[in-house]
Design a protein around this motif. Structure first.
Motif, PDB file in Angstrom:
ATOM      1  N   UNK A   1       0.727  -1.282   0.043  1.00  0.00           N
ATOM      2  CA  UNK A   1       0.038  -0.079  -0.010  1.00  0.00           C
ATOM      3  C   UNK A   1       0.853   1.370  -0.094  1.00  0.00           C
ATOM      4  N   UNK A   2       2.383   1.003   0.105  1.00  0.00           N
ATOM      5  CA  UNK A   2       2.979   2.426  -0.164  1.00  0.00           C
ATOM      6  C   UNK A   2       3.615   2.345  -1.186  1.00  0.00           C
ATOM      7  N   UNK A   3       3.967   3.940  -1.912  1.00  0.00           N
ATOM      8  CA  UNK A   3       4.658   3.824  -3.028  1.00  0.00           C
ATOM      9  C   UNK A   3       6.117   4.028  -2.761  1.00  0.00           C
ATOM     10  N   UNK A   4       6.840   3.475  -3.285  1.00  0.00           N
ATOM     11  CA  UNK A   4       8.525   3.519  -3.119  1.00  0.00           C
ATOM     12  C   UNK A   4       9.266   3.981  -4.499  1.00  0.00           C
ATOM     13  N   UNK A   5       9.968   4.695  -4.540  1.00  0.00           N
ATOM     14  CA  UNK A   5      10.746   5.297  -5.534  1.00  0.00           C
ATOM     15  C   UNK A   5      11.855   4.730  -5.416  1.00  0.00           C
TER      16      UNK A   5
ATOM     17  N   UNK B   1      10.512   8.287   0.158  1.00  0.00           N
ATOM     18  CA  UNK B   1      10.375   9.848  -0.044  1.00  0.00           C
ATOM     19  C   UNK B   1      10.172  10.196  -1.666  1.00  0.00           C
ATOM     20  N   UNK B   2       9.023  10.831  -2.066  1.00  0.00           N
ATOM     21  CA  UNK B   2       8.890  11.224  -3.750  1.00  0.00           C
ATOM     22  C   UNK B   2      10.006  12.090  -3.894  1.00  0.00           C
ATOM     23  N   UNK B   3      10.510  12.163  -5.063  1.00  0.00           N
ATOM     24  CA  UNK B   3      11.606  13.043  -5.469  1.00  0.00           C
ATOM     25  C   UNK B   3      11.264  14.540  -4.991  1.00  0.00           C
ATOM     26  N   UNK B   4      12.027  15.101  -4.174  1.00  0.00           N
ATOM     27  CA  UNK B   4      11.536  16.330  -3.730  1.00  0.00           C
ATOM     28  C   UNK B   4      12.118  17.620  -4.553  1.00  0.00           C
TER      29      UNK B   4
END
Ligand code: HEM
Length: 238
Positions: free
Chosen positions: A151-155, A167-170
């Motif tokens: 259920x979590x998005x990983x980058x 952490x999404x690309x900040x």
């Protein structure tokens, strides 16, 4: 386990005589404020320290105006029930607003960029700990791949140990604007915010190096005097 990739970026505060570049700290502070602070906190850093001469060195009026940008929870407000109020310079920065985003106050010292070989840490000895290099490499290390796990998005990120970060690309480049003509490409902004986070983690870096240099100088003088003393003491015997 994939090997994480850290670029050995150069920073003005490296080496025995390196110091912070005030203009870079101001730029990094702007990146932190406008981008990172929406999730992360700096709960160990007093806001007034952005006025420090060895830091971003903002004038008093700007420090006060900057503090008001942040809302902090004050338990003494509203007859002891607590309420939010604008921060003042004597407050610390707010803590992370996002539960799984770690506090960044000491992150530049908590992470190492260089290890090995074979656990000897020789790379750390030669290149330094590499905390700021790690943070900058993290900012520039996104591949654009993402996946959903439980259920979590990983980058996908080439600097992060394990290769997948929550952490999404900040930063993408041109995320903030400066009144100077300093570059705002992804790599430049990444280095600027890393320099700022190095300063929050070690605000007394210049003073420490100065004291170290004075110490080495004194010991050198002492070594010369002891050498000459030794010569004189043994002169009649030799
Ligand atoms: C983790 C820096 C913006 C959410 C981290 C870490 C650093 C960092 C150094 C620690 C990585 C590690 O454990 O080794 C930054 C910087 C930012 C920024 C410099 C601004 C340029 C953001 C934003 C968000 C966010 C805007 C929310 C949308 C997170 C989360 C983690 C994290 C959730 C934990 C990741 C994990 O452990 O998988 N950040 N961050 N960050 N950040 Fe950020």
């Amino acid at each position: 386990h994939e090997e994480s990739h850290i670029t050995d970026y150069s920073f003005p505060f490296e080496g025995p005589f390196g110091t912070y570049d005030q203009a870079q700290l101001q730029r990094g502070m702007k990146v932190y404020t406008e981008v990172c602070s929406s999730c992360h906190g700096l709960k160990f850093v007093p806001i007034r320290s952005v006025g420090d001469e060895s830091g971003p060195n903002l004038p008093d009026a700007q420090v006060r105006a900057y503090a008001e940008f942040f809302e902090i929870w004050d338990p003494t407000m509203a007859d002891g029930q607590g309420d939010f109020r604008p921060a003042t310079p004597t407050d610390t920065f707010p803590e992370s607003s996002m539960a799984n985003a770690p506090d960044l106050s000491l992150m530049a010292k908590a992470r190492a960029g260089f290890h090995g070989p074979y656990g000897l840490g020789i790379n750390q000895f030669l290149k330094g700990m590499g905390g700021p290099e790690y943070i900058a490499s993290l900012m520039t290390g996104y591949t654009g791949e993402q996946r959903t796990q439980a259920g979590a998005t990983l980058y996908e990120n080439t600097a992060f140990p394990g290769g997948w970060i929550a952490m999404p690309p900040p930063l993408y480049g041109d995320d903030v604007s400066f009144d100077t003509d300093a570059p705002t490409d992804l790599e430049s902004l990444s280095k600027d915010v890393s320099a700022f986070l190095m300063w929050t983690a070690e605000p007394k870096l210049a003073a420490r190096k100065q004291a170290g240099f004075t110490g080495v100088l004194m010991l050198s003088v002492l070594a010369v005097l002891l050498y000459l003393t030794n010569k004189r003491i043994w002169a009649p015997i030799k």
